[in-house]
Design an enzyme around this catalytic site. Structure first.
Site, PDB file in Angstrom:
ATOM      1  N   CYS A 195       0.833  -1.199   0.000  1.00  0.00           N
ATOM      2  CA  CYS A 195       0.000   0.000   0.000  1.00  0.00           C
ATOM      3  C   CYS A 195       0.872   1.256   0.000  1.00  0.00           C
ATOM      4  O   CYS A 195       1.407   1.655   1.041  1.00  0.00           O
ATOM      5  CB  CYS A 195      -0.916  -0.011   1.224  1.00  0.00           C
ATOM      6  N   CYS A 250      -0.373   4.142   2.170  1.00  0.00           N
ATOM      7  CA  CYS A 250      -0.223   3.907   3.624  1.00  0.00           C
ATOM      8  C   CYS A 250       1.240   4.079   4.045  1.00  0.00           C
ATOM      9  O   CYS A 250       1.525   4.661   5.080  1.00  0.00           O
ATOM     10  CB  CYS A 250      -0.635   2.492   4.011  1.00  0.00           C
ATOM     11  N   ASP A 251       2.165   3.540   3.255  1.00  0.00           N
ATOM     12  CA  ASP A 251       3.559   3.428   3.703  1.00  0.00           C
ATOM     13  C   ASP A 251       4.546   4.326   2.949  1.00  0.00           C
ATOM     14  O   ASP A 251       5.726   4.386   3.321  1.00  0.00           O
ATOM     15  CB  ASP A 251       4.037   1.966   3.548  1.00  0.00           C
TER      16      ASP A 251
END
Ligand code: NAP
Length: 299
Positions: free
Chosen positions: A132, A135-136
């Site tokens: 992701c 997200c990261d």
């Protein structure tokens, strides 16, 4: 006894909840991840959901959630792990040992990230390997990263990371990209994205965290992060004994969401269908809810 138990709180599950609530069904939504909204939360920008051009995926998911809650829909963080039918009642077993009974079920669990299956992938998950980018991505600011895949997700991820990272390799096994031509044009204009095609990763290496990827031709690319975006697989393990699945593991159903099992409906990406998008997931949810209402009326 519930009229309807909805499994999944993505666009399909929440759309089903809205339609079912408005039809006065006694219902509950189960979600695997607390306050989750499914895959949509991972999309940095959604340009093709009617009325919300350019909205962040997380924000769109929150809007769906707020809408459902404003109508009185209850959403509980519980994972459904087993399904059995007794007479006409569905017994849904949860990972916490609890069993919930309902007259109908709408299964809207979506799909999970497909893995590459190369050495180092599992070892470095969370230590440089991610599924992701939104997200990261922030963990890789000013670093070098690789994105694997040639679909819209990989292409969106590469664009997103190009704003944060020093360099992004977009590695795809074919020269032709599956994702949109418009996005590919934007990628080609980015100086810090390098297309590496056709190329296959054979190994992800490092020590305590990722430091490189090895390609099939022996070439080594030094990277700090690897974003795997090679598609999704349906989450149907827990229902494979109960309903008919297609060759790829998706639940077979027409647009009403009616499966091979009585009182068991399916909606969203986990259904065997032509187009997997937020808008078709929402549409599936509406259809499945109304099909469940009709089923309950007939019963
Ligand atoms: P996808 O379209 O299925 O693409 C998966 C990509 O991964 C393909 O390019 C495939 O290569 C490659 N791949 C699969 N297995 C591989 C392996 N073992 N090793 C290396 N590469 C592998 O999946 P997606 O990109 O996640 O998209 C899923 C759906 O969501 C699509 O319908 C997509 O259009 C949609 N989506 C839309 C948006 C948007 O509209 N903004 C954003 C994200 C996703 P091949 O091409 O060679 O098969």
């Amino acid at each position: 006894m519930l009229d309807l138990l909805i499994i999944g709180s993505g666009p399909a599950g929440l759309s089903a909840a809205i339609y079912a609530k408005r039809a006065n069904l006694e219902l509950l939504v189960l979600e695997k991840v607390y306050c989750g909204t499914g895959q949509i939360a991972e999309s940095s920008q959604v340009d093709n959901y009617l009325g919300y051009c350019g909205i962040n995926g997380y924000d769109l998911g929150e809007k769906f959630r707020e809408h459902a809650i404003s109508l009185g829909v209850e959403i509980m963080p519980k994972e459904a792990v087993g399904f059995e039918v007794e007479g006409k009642i569905w017994k849904v077993h949860c990972s916490n040992g609890e069993t919930i009974e309902a007259k109908t079920v709408i299964y809207a669990t979506g799909a999970a990230h497909r893995h590459l299956g190369v050495p180092g992938e599992e070892e470095y998950a969370g230590k440089g390997v991610s599924y992701c980018a939104t997200c990261d991505g922030a963990f890789f600011r000013n670093k070098d990263t690789a994105v694997i895949g040639g679909g819209n997700t990989a292409m969106d991820d590469a664009l997103y990371l190009s704003e944060l990272c020093n360099k992004v390799y977009l590695i795809h096994r074919r020269n032709e990209f599956r994702g949109s031509k418009k996005t590919l044009e934007r990628i080609r204009q980015k100086e810090n994205i390098e297309l590496v095609t056709p190329a296959e990763i054979v190994k992800i290496a490092g020590e305590d965290k990722v430091s490189s990827v090895e390609l099939k031709d022996g070439k080594i690319l030094e990277v700090d992060g690897v974003f795997v975006a090679v598609g999704m697989t349906p989450q149907t393990d827990s229902i494979k004994e109960q309903v008919e699945l297609d060759h790829a593991g998706y639940v077979v159903a027409d647009e009403t969401g009616k499966t091979s099992a009585h009182g068991f409906f399916v909606a969203g990406d986990v259904r065997a269908k032509f187009l997997r998008q937020v808008i078709t997931a929402a549409s599936d949810g509406a259809n499945a809810a109304i099909a469940a209402v009709e089923y309950l009326n007939e019963e």
